[in-house]
Design a protein around this motif. Structure first.
Motif, PDB file in Angstrom:
ATOM      1  N   LEU A   1       0.823  -1.234   0.075  1.00 58.41           N
ATOM      2  CA  LEU A   1       0.024  -0.196   0.022  1.00 58.41           C
ATOM      3  C   LEU A   1       0.783   1.254  -0.016  1.00 58.41           C
ATOM      4  O   LEU A   1       1.807   1.021   0.525  1.00 58.41           O
ATOM      5  N   ASP A   2       0.434   2.552  -0.207  1.00 52.17           N
ATOM      6  CA  ASP A   2       1.178   3.578  -0.378  1.00 52.17           C
ATOM      7  C   ASP A   2       0.574   4.024   1.276  1.00 52.17           C
ATOM      8  O   ASP A   2      -0.380   4.121   1.821  1.00 52.17           O
ATOM      9  N   PRO A   3       1.950   4.401   1.872  1.00 54.45           N
ATOM     10  CA  PRO A   3       1.810   4.699   3.472  1.00 54.45           C
ATOM     11  C   PRO A   3       1.639   6.170   3.683  1.00 54.45           C
ATOM     12  O   PRO A   3       2.092   6.496   4.776  1.00 54.45           O
ATOM     13  N   TYR A   4       0.856   6.766   3.104  1.00 53.09           N
ATOM     14  CA  TYR A   4       0.770   8.372   3.309  1.00 53.09           C
ATOM     15  C   TYR A   4      -0.554   8.999   3.782  1.00 53.09           C
ATOM     16  O   TYR A   4      -0.592  10.127   4.314  1.00 53.09           O
ATOM     17  N   CYS A   5      -1.457   8.125   3.685  1.00 49.04           N
ATOM     18  CA  CYS A   5      -2.891   8.671   4.475  1.00 49.04           C
ATOM     19  C   CYS A   5      -3.832   7.545   4.494  1.00 49.04           C
ATOM     20  O   CYS A   5      -3.586   6.256   4.155  1.00 49.04           O
ATOM     21  N   GLY A   6      -4.818   7.840   5.250  1.00 46.45           N
ATOM     22  CA  GLY A   6      -5.926   6.724   5.615  1.00 46.45           C
ATOM     23  C   GLY A   6      -5.528   5.518   6.207  1.00 46.45           C
ATOM     24  O   GLY A   6      -4.594   5.521   6.951  1.00 46.45           O
ATOM     25  N   LEU A   7      -6.155   4.371   5.907  1.00 49.27           N
ATOM     26  CA  LEU A   7      -5.963   3.264   6.410  1.00 49.27           C
ATOM     27  C   LEU A   7      -4.620   2.619   6.015  1.00 49.27           C
ATOM     28  O   LEU A   7      -3.950   1.815   6.610  1.00 49.27           O
ATOM     29  N   GLY A   8      -4.202   3.013   4.734  1.00 49.77           N
ATOM     30  CA  GLY A   8      -2.766   2.496   4.450  1.00 49.77           C
ATOM     31  C   GLY A   8      -1.769   3.009   5.323  1.00 49.77           C
ATOM     32  O   GLY A   8      -0.914   2.288   5.788  1.00 49.77           O
ATOM     33  N   PHE A   9      -1.913   4.309   5.835  1.00 50.55           N
ATOM     34  CA  PHE A   9      -0.828   4.679   6.691  1.00 50.55           C
ATOM     35  C   PHE A   9      -0.979   4.070   7.969  1.00 50.55           C
ATOM     36  O   PHE A   9       0.129   3.660   8.687  1.00 50.55           O
TER      37      PHE A   9
ATOM     38  N   LEU B   1       6.705  -5.200   4.562  1.00 53.81           N
ATOM     39  CA  LEU B   1       6.260  -3.971   3.539  1.00 53.81           C
ATOM     40  C   LEU B   1       6.566  -4.091   2.247  1.00 53.81           C
ATOM     41  O   LEU B   1       7.864  -4.452   1.917  1.00 53.81           O
ATOM     42  N   ILE B   2       5.885  -4.030   1.426  1.00 52.75           N
ATOM     43  CA  ILE B   2       6.103  -4.228  -0.155  1.00 52.75           C
ATOM     44  C   ILE B   2       5.795  -2.841  -0.888  1.00 52.75           C
ATOM     45  O   ILE B   2       4.395  -2.583  -1.069  1.00 52.75           O
ATOM     46  N   PRO B   3       6.605  -1.775  -1.032  1.00 47.70           N
ATOM     47  CA  PRO B   3       6.322  -0.569  -1.546  1.00 47.70           C
ATOM     48  C   PRO B   3       5.970  -0.843  -3.241  1.00 47.70           C
ATOM     49  O   PRO B   3       6.336  -1.640  -4.000  1.00 47.70           O
ATOM     50  N   PRO B   4       4.495  -0.137  -3.391  1.00 53.61           N
ATOM     51  CA  PRO B   4       3.958  -0.265  -4.882  1.00 53.61           C
ATOM     52  C   PRO B   4       4.925   0.114  -5.739  1.00 53.61           C
ATOM     53  O   PRO B   4       4.694  -0.504  -6.998  1.00 53.61           O
TER      54      PRO B   4
ATOM     55  N   ILE C   1      -7.822  -1.775   0.608  1.00 47.28           N
ATOM     56  CA  ILE C   1      -8.202  -0.749   1.195  1.00 47.28           C
ATOM     57  C   ILE C   1      -8.553   0.499   0.419  1.00 47.28           C
ATOM     58  O   ILE C   1      -7.686   0.824  -0.579  1.00 47.28           O
ATOM     59  N   ALA C   2      -9.878   1.150   0.771  1.00 50.76           N
ATOM     60  CA  ALA C   2     -10.135   2.076  -0.475  1.00 50.76           C
ATOM     61  C   ALA C   2     -11.369   3.044   0.340  1.00 50.76           C
ATOM     62  O   ALA C   2     -11.869   2.628   1.599  1.00 50.76           O
ATOM     63  N   GLU C   3     -11.428   4.197  -0.101  1.00 52.12           N
ATOM     64  CA  GLU C   3     -12.651   5.060   0.251  1.00 52.12           C
ATOM     65  C   GLU C   3     -13.444   5.392  -0.954  1.00 52.12           C
ATOM     66  O   GLU C   3     -13.659   6.440  -1.413  1.00 52.12           O
ATOM     67  N   GLU C   4     -14.116   4.189  -1.255  1.00 51.97           N
ATOM     68  CA  GLU C   4     -14.798   4.334  -2.493  1.00 51.97           C
ATOM     69  C   GLU C   4     -15.826   2.951  -2.399  1.00 51.97           C
ATOM     70  O   GLU C   4     -15.661   2.128  -1.693  1.00 51.97           O
TER      71      GLU C   4
END
Length: 1530
Positions: free
Chosen positions: A1154-1162, A1178-1181, A1240-1243
């Protein structure tokens, strides 16, 4: 209309102003149509020319005895007609019209003085309306047609620019005045910026705009403004009062107009032809006639063939024809196969494949088959495997059971071959055996062999192919007796005599060319001279020369041949046509043939051509010849003409046109019905009911000389060949069977037959019938044809949104400029005023790209197929849905909400339904110390601060590995134990205290690539008492687009310091960065790569858990940058909630991609492991982009049970690895260990993607139950997350039409207009949700659509703003229900959804309440009073064409704009425009205003894989998309 003939230039200005006001009143609905017409007529009365009325007492049609199209004086327009109008009367004007001969196969039909004049009048009226269209925008690199025009022309300002403060009009005329939420909201703070903006500019100031919000110097937006200013509301009938949701009633059925003309005559009486004469020496069969002439007249010429120059090549005598046919018959029956197993038996079907240029070989093959009693099936020569209609010819051969093909040696050599030298297997064809019939390969029959020639009976003699309107090719079987009777009837009707000469220009394999030129000619020992199509193209006068040289008595031609000869005749001064007694015009049934016949007569009358010899005829493949005009006596009165009203014709009635000559159609008769036949006119649709005398209907014929069936297709045969007409009471006329001819017409005075069109060219739009040929004629009369080729225009209709829509496709000349083609298309819209029908689509394609028929015409059904499949590749296109589509449903009026404060509320019931609310399980409080130790291994009560949790883990379990970071090769490049992470955090804390000069509570930006550095920096900030703000670092290769976003977040958050790595620090201070932002004003930048080992004197502990822990910044899909505040209390509660839901303990391993900068990903990347103690891999996208299998192979290698990813990661795997599952399996990748894979999403859950992923990797052991989704929002980062204990996510199907009305109607799977929705995961412990009406703020019932409100201890504390938007804060984070639980505080997620109680049981044993997310409220489009979710429209658009990689939609001033990414070649760009328009209209009942085709990757997508539609909208309006093509749908 009242103003016909008014000269508008002479009208005073005041009166013109009055008329304009009147138009405005009508368009605004302030005046009725009737009142408008009365007032207009009164105003224009003094300026109307005086018209003398004439009474014409004619029973059915108006008769004329003049030779021209009209009997009056020639119109003034005829004097200044263009050189390409040879129909001008008189020798002088005609000679002036022969300067240029135009090629093309269909010009014959479209020539008319009256019609050209009508079109010019309509064009003048069209220009008067001053309707200017914006030219489409085309990329310079695309569609270079010729060196003449290989760049985009300058954009013309076709309308004056709007005044400074004007507001674009509401062009759809349906949308309510209140704008949608998307439009009315301010997306960003005044001094915030969107991605790609320099500092100091806000979104509103990003463009230099005019007062009405239109960007200056913007090519695209100026054109949209033109579009808005010029579009008029479609004139339509008043809408019905109530909106009905049922599919039958959702489309307005046009109410019958009381002024519609209706038939008034009596019922028609069947028309009888003259009796068929009895001839004493008539042969018993056609073969017998050939045998007779072969024996008695062996030297008599049967056929003369011409070479390419038009000179005689060879002459086949009757003796040669007989002997060669005999040889072929013997060879077919005795020399193919063995004596015991012959290849052919009598009655078998054989394909005849011969080119038109070799008629002798065809004659021999045809008569050879008749003598061998096998059934010939003549077809066209296939030129390539992909020939137009090849598949349909294959269907014909299959339905007729053909396995053998006869051809000539030359033709066989020309057929396409495989590399091995075999004949290619043509598309759709059965396996064929090819037999060459050249004389040298034939065997002479033995002396005792004689062919069997039986008396003609009902057995099939030959099969003639016929193409239907849909392109299906069927074989019409003609029996031996029908063949003989037809020859006899033609001989009697045409008065053929033995030994005459006939010139045949038609195809000798079918229709009139076969019936007259091959069959009847042999019956009467006629000498036939065949002029092939290739000769006509090279020498258009060749047939006239043959008539002159051979003194031919009969000529068989089409209008095209008359036209070509007329154009080329000035080279032949000495031609004499006085020998002709009968000039048969094979397509004389076409309404426009009258002009060609008249013009030809005008030119050649001085060359001996007599007016009475022109004989139009009507024929059909099913009934053969229907009617033919008999040659008249010298000096007799010419046959009648009918001048009919096109308006009447469109309603199926005959009305003599007396008022408006612009909409008149002149038709000529096609003579009387054939000898021995009986004819009726019946209604073309429904049961075959007899028409009235003034009604247009389909001609049906009863005759022994017609076809008997569609071979091999008994079902279709019954409806065509076995029709019994019924009277108005429904009673049958008798037991006589009639055959449908497919011709539309009527019977005039004196039993003359008139044909006005064909069924296959019929276009039925809104209940009115139009003829495709009439529309082609109008298109050609629009202007001198310098833009398109004559005869290369296709007109057809496609079914879109419950009605037929007319499409015109033409081939554009290579030298036509972009501007020429645009104006031609624009002028073509004048068709409406002549035919009273709107055009849906106009397309221009490059020269020679439309599929051709074998004789050079356009293959209409193939063209239509290409259009519908997106294979047409036009170079210019215009769609006009706003004017054509008048059957849209009524816009929704907002209804009062059923559930409100006045409703009865008992317990959790609202208006008779259970209240729509759901809750996760209780979080519980752990008081007992022993229980704490047992469950969590924590010594005291649960820590309220994550910083304390990390310190405790570093002390109690220092060597436990919390984090493992992988690179693209799957190698662990960095690990962090509890102790290591604690020490790294301490070093950063020391650096912050020493170098940052920070105060407690200052904001610090963390600018790191995904990794452990980011985590250490986060805890370092917590230790130091400052507030971390994670920001995605700028992309080194795209600083101009990504760095401004970083700058914007730093400015908005008022960061006092930036923590980052050495490479990123260099980028921030680089010269490239300075080009995008002001690098001198960065806050303090601290590089954390090589910090000394120092421990801070003390670690900060917040005085209360309600204090701020970190800020979470994110740009939403609507382009809104929002930062939310997360308190220490919310963070620990959220981590605990996730721990309970997913059962996370120290012994567990999870993988995060996941991208670790906001939301549930962070939260998952940085917080959860420290709280729960589990190990996170941790696997950077971005590493995944370098090595696609990385994530899946990691799951397999580490035997991971739980993994978290984003939609972009899942899409990458689905698209990139979908075809490599076997290779992955071979490498040992096994996913059977995976218990839960959470997106993980906001949609709204992307069900299609998750299902594809599950199906693709099922072979690797992935359980279909494993994949699920999570849901969070800005106000609460994690609302739902599929855990281990809850039931599987459920799926429901809802009706999309109901969703648009803010209602939920559950339907079955596969129901039309259904949408599948997946549950967004199980609600987390401690979370309550309720569904609320966003307007009344009252709770809704179960399965009702509303806004999702949430109450939870881990909700965000509020927005982090620098301009104090307190009202927004209270509204979103601390809001109350209007009734029900008025004291509970809720947070508004801004998402629409519904709760449904399922039959599944939750972990507590109660029935499970599922939460379904439908879409974001701010992103919905309010159009026509309905609420649309962009994802639904985009799903439809992406399905429209295989080359659409991605799509996005947004609105601008009530225009729906669709942006589609083109994954194919640029020549496919314009194919997308009609398909996108069609699918949105069909599935969503919306008209697309603008279609923008762009390159892949143009649509901006955020790190969560969500489309940034508002950024896209801004780029579109600022003309920054560099589109391949922009189409404006008028």
């Amino acid at each position: 209309m009242a103003d016909r003939g008014v000269d508008f230039s002479g009208i005073p200005k005041e009166l013109r102003d009055h008329l304009a006001e009147l138009e405005l009143e009508l368009s605004e609905g302030d005046i009725t149509q009737k009142g408008y017409e009365k007032k207009r007529a009164r105003l224009l009365a003094p300026f109307l020319p005086q018209i003398t009325s004439v009474d014409l007492p004619l029973p059915d049609v108006q008769q004329q005895s003049s030779s021209g199209p009209t009997s009056g004086e020639p119109s003034p327009a005829s004097s200044d007609r263009s050189p390409a109008s040879p129909e001008a009367s008189g020798p002088s004007s005609s000679s002036g019209g022969r300067r240029n001969r135009s090629g093309g196969a269909r010009d014959d039909r479209y020539r008319s003085d009256i019609h050209t004049e009508a079109v010019q009048a309509a064009l003048a009226k069209h220009k008067e309306e001053k309707m200017a269209l914006p030219m489409p925008t085309k990329r310079r690199s695309a569609f270079v047609q010729s060196p003449v025009d290989n760049c985009t022309p300058p954009v013309l300002n076709l309308v004056p620019s709007p005044p400074e403060n004007s507001v674009p009009p509401d062009v759809t005329s349906y949308t309510p005045e209140r704008g949608s939420r998307v439009e009315s909201r301010v997306d960003l703070p005044p001094n915030a910026m969107t991605r790609g903006m320099p500092r100091g500019q806000s979104r509103t100031s990003m463009l230099d705009t005019t007062a009405d919000g239109v960007p200056v110097n913007s090519r695209v937006s100026t054109k949209i403004q033109q579009l808005l200013n010029t579009l008029k509301r479609p004139k339509r009938q008043a809408l019905s009062e109530f909106f009905l949701d049922d599919s039958e009633e959702i489309v307005e059925v046009p109410q019958p107009d009381p002024n519609t003309p209706r038939p008034e005559g009596r019922q028609i009486i069947p028309v009888k032809g003259e009796p068929l004469g009895v001839v004493s020496n008539w042969p018993p069969a056609l073969q017998a006639a050939l045998a007779r002439w072969g024996a008695t007249q062996a030297k008599s010429p049967a056929l003369t063939a011409l070479d390419v120059t038009g000179k005689p090549l060879y002459t086949l005598t009757y003796g040669k024809l007989w002997s060669r046919s005999l040889k072929l018959a013997y060879t077919l029956l005795n020399k193919l196969g063995t004596k015991n197993e012959p290849v052919l038996r009598p009655g078998d079907r054989v394909a005849l494949v011969y080119p038109n240029s070799d008629p002798a070989m065809f004659w021999v093959a045809f008569y050879g088959c008749l003598l061998a009693e096998v059934i010939p099936v003549p077809i066209e020569v296939p030129l390539s495997r992909q020939d137009a209609g090849s598949l349909q010819i294959g269907f014909l051969l299959g339905s007729c059971g053909v396995g053998l093909a006869l051809t000539s040696e030359i033709c066989l050599k020309g057929l396409p071959k495989t590399p091995q030298g075999e004949i290619m297997q043509f598309k759709g064809w059965p396996r064929m055996k090819w037999v060459v019939t050249d004389t040298k390969y034939l065997t002479k029959p033995s002396k005792d062999w004689q062919p069997h020639i039986p008396t003609a009976n009902t057995d099939t003699a030959y099969i003639e192919y016929k193409a239907s309107k849909e392109g299906t090719v069927m074989g019409v079987a003609v029996s031996k007796i029908a063949l003989l009777t037809h020859c006899q009837a033609l001989t009697q009707a045409c008065n053929y005599c033995e030994g005459e000469t006939l010139v045949n220009v038609l195809d000798c394999k079918k229709d009139m060319g076969l019936w007259h030129g091959v069959l009847t000619s042999v019956m009467n020992r006629i000498h036939t001279i065949t002029v092939p199509y290739a000769v006509m193209k090279a020498c258009p006068m060749s047939w006239v020369q043959r008539v002159h040289i051979h003194k031919a008595r009969v000529a068989l031609v089409k209008c095209r041949d008359l036209h070509w000869a007329m154009m080329a005749h000035r080279d032949q001064r000495d031609t004499n046509l006085s020998s002709i007694r009968m000039l048969i015009v094979a397509d004389g049934a076409n309404p426009w043939s009258v002009s060609s016949c008249d013009a030809f007569l005008n030119v050649f009358q001085s060359h001996g051509l007599k007016p009475e010899v022109i004989c139009p005829c009507a024929s059909s493949p099913e009934a053969l010849t229907v009617a033919i005009r008999r040659p008249g006596a010298r000096g007799a009165a010419l046959p009648a003409r009918a001048i009919l009203s096109m308006g009447g014709l469109s309603h199926g009635v005959i009305r003599v046109n007396t008022e408006d000559k612009n909409s008149a159609l002149t038709v000529q008769d096609v003579g009387h019905v054939m000898p021995g036949a009986l004819m009726c006119i019946v209604k073309p649709d429904g049961p075959p009911q007899l028409c009235k005398t003034d009604e247009i209907g389909e001609i049906v014929l009863n005759s022994r000389a017609g076809g008997t069936m569609y071979y091999g297709l008994p079902g279709v045969t019954k409806n065509t060949f076995e029709v019994i007409p019924v009277n108005q009471a429904g009673a049958p006329l008798g037991e006589i069977l009639f055959t449908r001819t497919g011709l539309l017409g009527f019977v005039g005075p004196g039993s003359l037959v008139f044909v006005v069109g064909k069924n296959e060219g019929l276009l039925t739009v809104s209940g009115r019938r139009h003829n495709a040929d009439d529309l082609v004629a109008t298109a050609l009369a629009v202007e001198p044809v310098k833009t398109v080729y004559r005869g290369r225009i296709a007109v057809f209709s496609v079914t879109v949104f419950y009605d037929e829509r007319i499409v015109i496709v033409a081939e554009q000349r290579p030298d036509a400029s972009e501007e020429d083609s645009f104006h031609w298309v624009h002028h073509l819209l004048s068709i409406y005023s002549i035919h009273q029908v709107g055009l849906y689509c106009l397309a221009l394609v490059p020269a020679n790209t439309l599929p051709k028929t074998p004789l050079g015409g356009i293959h209409i059904s193939e063209t239509k197929q290409n259009f519908l499949e997106g294979n047409l590749h036009p170079c210019n296109i215009l769609l006009c849905p706003h004017t054509c589509v008048t059957n849209l449903p009524k816009p929704r009026q907002k209804q009062p909400v059923g559930v409100g404060p006045a409703s009865i509320m008992v317990g959790n019931l609202v208006a008779g339904k259970r209240m729509a609310q759901a809750a996760g399980r209780e979080l519980g409080v752990l008081e007992e110390e022993g229980l704490v130790r047992k469950l969590c291994s924590w010594p005291t009560m649960m820590h309220q601060f994550l910083s304390e949790a990390l310190q405790w883990r570093a002390q109690t379990d220092p060597d436990h590995v919390l984090y493992v970071l992988l690179n693209a090769k799957g190698v662990a490049v960095c690990t962090a134990t509890c102790s290591q992470l604690h020490k790294r955090a301490e070093k950063i804390t020391s650096a912050l205290m020493e170098r940052g000069g920070l105060n407690t509570g200052d904001n610090v930006v963390l600018l790191y690539p995904p990794g452990i550095d980011l985590i250490a920096a986060f805890y370092g900030c917590l230790y130091a008492g400052v507030i971390p703000v994670t920001v995605r670092p700028p992309h080194p290769q795209n600083l101009a687009a990504t760095l401004p976003t970083v700058r914007m977040i730093i400015d908005v958050s008022k960061a006092a310091c930036i923590l980052t790595t050495q490479p990123l620090m260099r980028i921030l201070r680089s010269r490239e960065a300075a080009a995008s932002v002001n690098v001198k004003t960065w806050p303090t930048i601290i590089d954390t790569d090589d910090l000394p080992r120092r421990r801070p004197p003390q670690l900060y502990k917040p005085p209360t858990a309600e204090m701020l822990a970190y800020l979470d910044f994110s740009v939403s899909t609507t382009g809104m940058l929002t930062g939310v505040k997360m308190s220490h209390s919310a963070v620990s509660t959220l981590c605990r909630s996730i721990k309970l839901q997913c059962e996370l303990y120290s012994s567990r391993q999870i993988a995060i991609c996941l991208d670790p900068y906001c939301g549930l990903g962070f939260v998952q990347w940085c917080l959860s492991s420290v709280y729960s103690g589990h190990q996170s891999i941790l696997i950077p996208p971005m590493e995944l982009e370098l090595s696609l299998p990385l994530w899946l192979s990691t799951l397999s290698q580490y035997k991971i049970r739980d993994t978290f990813c984003s939609y972009s990661v899942m899409e990458l795997c689905t698209k990139g690895l979908g075809t490599q599952t076997d290779a992955l399996k071979a490498r040992g990748v096994n996913l059977s260990c995976v218990r839960s894979c959470v997106v993980i999403a906001e949609e709204r859950p992307r069900l299609a993607l998750t299902q594809s992923f599950s199906k693709l990797f099922k072979d690797l052991g992935l359980s279909p139950r494993a994949v699920s989704t999570a849901f969070g929002s800005r106000v609460n980062l994690a609302i739902c997350l599929q855990g281990t204990a809850g039931p599987d996510p459920s799926t429901v199907y809802v009706d999309m039409k109901s969703l648009r009305h803010d209602r939920v109607r559950l339907v079955e799977r596969g129901a039309p207009q259904s949408l599948s929705l997946m549950e967004s995961g199980t609600i987390l412990p401690g979370v309550r949700v309720i569904i609320v009406n966003p307007e009344t703020r009252g709770p809704l019932g179960d399965s009702h659509l509303g806004e999702i409100w949430v109450q939870s201890p881990h909700s965000s504390s509020g927005y982090y703003t620098i301009y104090g938007e307190e009202s927004l804060q209270a509204d979103h984070f601390n809001t109350r229900l209007s009734f029900g639980e008025p004291h509970t505080l809720w947070a508004r997620t801004g998402y629409l959804g519904f709760v449904k109680r399922t039959e599944l049981l939750g972990s507590t044993g109660d029935r499970h309440d599922a939460l379904f997310v439908v879409g974001q409220l701010d992103e919905t489009l309010e159009l026509r009073g309905l609420r649309y979710h962009p994802i639904d429209i985009e799903t439809s658009v992406s399905r429209a064409h295989r080359s659409i990689a991605e799509s996005a939609v947004f609105t601008w001033t009530n225009l729906l704009v669709v942006v589609a990414e083109l994954a194919g070649s640029e020549q496919e760009a314009l194919d997308l425009v009609p398909l996108v328009t069609n699918v949105v209209l069909e599935e969503h009942h919306l008209i697309v205003g603008v279609v923008v085709v762009v390159d892949p990757g143009v649509i901006p997508i955020n790190s969560r894989g969500e489309k940034q539609r508002m950024h896209l909208r801004d780029s579109f309006l600022a003309d920054q998309l560099d589109p391949i093509y922009v189409a404006y749908n008028m």
